[in-house]
Design a protein around this motif. Structure first.
Motif, PDB file in Angstrom:
ATOM      1  N   TYR A 202      55.849  95.205-101.089  1.00 10.98           N
ATOM      2  CA  TYR A 202      55.751  96.442-101.873  1.00 10.98           C
ATOM      3  C   TYR A 202      54.619  97.327-101.351  1.00 10.98           C
ATOM      4  CZ  TYR A 202      59.042  94.944-105.520  1.00 10.98           C
ATOM      5  OH  TYR A 202      60.178  94.569-106.211  1.00 10.98           O
ATOM      6  N   GLU A 203      53.480  96.700-101.019  1.00 12.28           N
ATOM      7  CA  GLU A 203      52.322  97.479-100.560  1.00 12.28           C
ATOM      8  C   GLU A 203      52.603  98.169 -99.228  1.00 12.28           C
ATOM      9  OE1 GLU A 203      48.533  95.205-102.661  1.00 12.28           O
ATOM     10  OE2 GLU A 203      49.132  94.630-100.629  1.00 12.28           O
ATOM     11  N   ARG A 204      53.348  97.517 -98.372  1.00 16.84           N
ATOM     12  CA  ARG A 204      53.656  98.131 -97.069  1.00 16.84           C
ATOM     13  C   ARG A 204      54.566  99.354 -97.229  1.00 16.84           C
ATOM     14  NH1 ARG A 204      53.264  94.784 -91.864  1.00 16.84           N
ATOM     15  NH2 ARG A 204      51.784  93.160 -92.395  1.00 16.84           N
ATOM     16  N   LEU A 205      55.535  99.242 -98.126  1.00 14.16           N
ATOM     17  CA  LEU A 205      56.400 100.395 -98.374  1.00 14.16           C
ATOM     18  C   LEU A 205      55.609 101.517 -99.040  1.00 14.16           C
ATOM     19  CD1 LEU A 205      59.127 101.787 -98.341  1.00 14.16           C
ATOM     20  CD2 LEU A 205      59.705 100.580-100.469  1.00 14.16           C
ATOM     21  N   ALA A 206      54.755 101.155 -99.986  1.00 15.67           N
ATOM     22  CA  ALA A 206      53.921 102.158-100.658  1.00 15.67           C
ATOM     23  C   ALA A 206      53.011 102.865 -99.665  1.00 15.67           C
ATOM     24  CB  ALA A 206      53.082 101.493-101.758  1.00 15.67           C
ATOM     25  N   SER A 207      52.477 102.110 -98.710  1.00 17.68           N
ATOM     26  CA  SER A 207      51.618 102.706 -97.685  1.00 17.68           C
ATOM     27  C   SER A 207      52.393 103.690 -96.816  1.00 17.68           C
ATOM     28  CB  SER A 207      51.012 101.602 -96.812  1.00 17.68           C
ATOM     29  OG  SER A 207      50.246 102.146 -95.765  1.00 17.68           O
ATOM     30  N   LEU A 208      53.638 103.332 -96.483  1.00 20.00           N
ATOM     31  CA  LEU A 208      54.486 104.248 -95.708  1.00 20.00           C
ATOM     32  C   LEU A 208      54.652 105.573 -96.454  1.00 20.00           C
ATOM     33  CD1 LEU A 208      56.535 104.798 -93.338  1.00 20.00           C
ATOM     34  CD2 LEU A 208      58.292 103.892 -94.884  1.00 20.00           C
ATOM     35  N   TYR A 209      54.968 105.480 -97.751  1.00 18.16           N
ATOM     36  CA  TYR A 209      55.166 106.692 -98.546  1.00 18.16           C
ATOM     37  C   TYR A 209      53.886 107.534 -98.630  1.00 18.16           C
ATOM     38  CZ  TYR A 209      59.678 104.877-100.194  1.00 18.16           C
ATOM     39  OH  TYR A 209      60.971 104.425-100.262  1.00 18.16           O
ATOM     40  N   LYS A 210      52.769 106.855 -98.889  1.00 17.86           N
ATOM     41  CA  LYS A 210      51.517 107.581 -99.119  1.00 17.86           C
ATOM     42  C   LYS A 210      50.894 108.113 -97.832  1.00 17.86           C
ATOM     43  CE  LYS A 210      47.014 107.175-101.388  1.00 17.86           C
ATOM     44  NZ  LYS A 210      46.121 106.288-102.189  1.00 17.86           N
ATOM     45  N   VAL A 211      50.788 107.253 -96.811  1.00 18.11           N
ATOM     46  CA  VAL A 211      50.035 107.610 -95.600  1.00 18.11           C
ATOM     47  C   VAL A 211      50.879 108.405 -94.613  1.00 18.11           C
ATOM     48  CG1 VAL A 211      48.734 106.697 -93.636  1.00 18.11           C
ATOM     49  CG2 VAL A 211      48.558 105.582 -95.872  1.00 18.11           C
ATOM     50  N   LEU A 213      54.353 109.556 -95.124  1.00 21.29           N
ATOM     51  CA  LEU A 213      55.246 110.564 -95.689  1.00 21.29           C
ATOM     52  C   LEU A 213      54.546 111.452 -96.723  1.00 21.29           C
ATOM     53  CD1 LEU A 213      58.442 108.340 -96.058  1.00 21.29           C
ATOM     54  CD2 LEU A 213      57.895 109.973 -94.254  1.00 21.29           C
ATOM     55  N   HIS A 214      53.255 111.160 -96.978  1.00 24.23           N
ATOM     56  CA  HIS A 214      52.423 111.990 -97.872  1.00 24.23           C
ATOM     57  C   HIS A 214      53.078 112.198 -99.237  1.00 24.23           C
ATOM     58  CE1 HIS A 214      50.157 112.723 -94.249  1.00 24.23           C
ATOM     59  NE2 HIS A 214      51.236 113.203 -93.663  1.00 24.23           N
ATOM     60  N   ASN A 215      53.634 111.112 -99.756  1.00 24.55           N
ATOM     61  CA  ASN A 215      54.278 111.156-101.060  1.00 24.55           C
ATOM     62  C   ASN A 215      53.608 110.130-101.985  1.00 24.55           C
ATOM     63  OD1 ASN A 215      56.018 111.098-103.280  1.00 24.55           O
ATOM     64  ND2 ASN A 215      57.827 111.502-102.020  1.00 24.55           N
ATOM     65  N   SER A 216      52.511 110.540-102.601  1.00 27.16           N
ATOM     66  CA  SER A 216      51.735 109.630-103.452  1.00 27.16           C
ATOM     67  C   SER A 216      52.505 109.197-104.684  1.00 27.16           C
ATOM     68  CB  SER A 216      50.421 110.300-103.864  1.00 27.16           C
ATOM     69  OG  SER A 216      49.616 110.545-102.730  1.00 27.16           O
ATOM     70  N   ASP A 217      53.336 110.083-105.202  1.00 30.27           N
ATOM     71  CA  ASP A 217      54.112 109.753-106.401  1.00 30.27           C
ATOM     72  C   ASP A 217      55.084 108.602-106.130  1.00 30.27           C
ATOM     73  OD1 ASP A 217      52.821 111.699-107.843  1.00 30.27           O
ATOM     74  OD2 ASP A 217      54.376 113.224-107.515  1.00 30.27           O
ATOM     75  N   LYS A 218      55.747 108.681-104.991  1.00 27.63           N
ATOM     76  CA  LYS A 218      56.698 107.632-104.630  1.00 27.63           C
ATOM     77  C   LYS A 218      55.968 106.305-104.372  1.00 27.63           C
ATOM     78  CE  LYS A 218      61.154 107.641-102.294  1.00 27.63           C
ATOM     79  NZ  LYS A 218      62.012 108.312-101.288  1.00 27.63           N
TER      80      LYS A 218
END
Length: 232
Positions: A202-211, A213-218
């Motif tokens: 989960y953390e790796r996918l969240a990092s992809l979104y945040k870092v 794809l610049h999508n903190s909400d996702k």
């Protein structure tokens, strides 16, 4: 009577050493590396072939970014147990960290020994997961001039897929992310979550979104999904 006294002293010494080892181990687990180190050093002085104490001293040196000290301890371990794959893996890992910190010319000097160490680990233990991850990173980071290759990285990811499908999907996602194929990376991370569901996936996918794809909400939503799933 004398032999009985000697036996009692020997037992007392063993118990004391074990107590010190457990104390140092606890300090290490708490991240108190500077406090754990002198205790392990004393254990090592009393018994230079105490493998676990040597390994902890190497690990502490890594945590403190003392690369040459770490290499020295892991080399001792390789000398004592030349057929233990994990010591070659750790030795290669420190070479990688040292080369990364030392810059281009240090890296050029060390990459051959680094690769050789990881390959030796895989020869000794063909199921070594971490050594395959290390080889993937090696082929991604090393310039093509010195053997870097996505194709070779993918080969190790394919091997991981057979040994551990979760690691296989995570490694393929990592390669995709490195080459900025973010949609493909997302699909692989989601597959890893479906198969494993660990916090790491989960953390790796969240990092992809945040870092990336610049999508903190996702990213926040993904972490909330993990927390909801793992409510006690």
């Amino acid at each position: 009577m004398r032999s009985k006294l000697f036996f009692l002293l020997l037992i007392s010494h063993c118990v004391f050493s074990q107590s010190n080892f457990e104390k140092a181990e606890k300090l290490y687990d708490q991240g108190k590396y500077s406090l754990a180190r002198p205790i392990f050093e004393n254990i090592y002085k009393e018994n230079p072939s105490q493998i676990k104490a040597i390994e902890y001293l190497g690990d502490i040196s890594v945590q403190l970014k003392e690369w040459d000290k770490a290499l020295g301890y892991y080399q001792k371990l390789k000398n004592i147990k030349p057929n233990e794959a994990n010591y070659y893996y750790k030795y290669g890992g420190v070479l990688g960290l040292k080369s990364k910190e030392g810059g281009k010319w240090v890296a050029i000097r060390l990459i051959g020994d680094m690769k050789e160490s990881f390959e030796k680990a895989l020869v000794l233990n063909p199921k070594h997961i971490e050594a395959r991850w290390a080889m993937i990173e090696y082929y991604l980071q090393v310039p093509a001039l010195f053997g870097g290759s996505e194709k070779k990285a993918q080969r190790y990811a394919d091997e991981l897929m057979k040994l551990s499908p979760v690691d296989g999907y995570l490694s393929k996602a990592h390669i995709d992310e490195y080459f900025e194929r973010y949609k493909s990376a997302e699909k692989h991370y989601i597959k890893a979550i479906e198969l494993g569901g660990s916090k790491n996936t989960y953390e790796r996918l969240a990092s992809l979104y945040k870092v990336k794809l610049h999508n903190s909400d996702k990213a926040k939503k993904i972490l909330e999904q993990y927390q909801e799933k793992n409510k006690s």
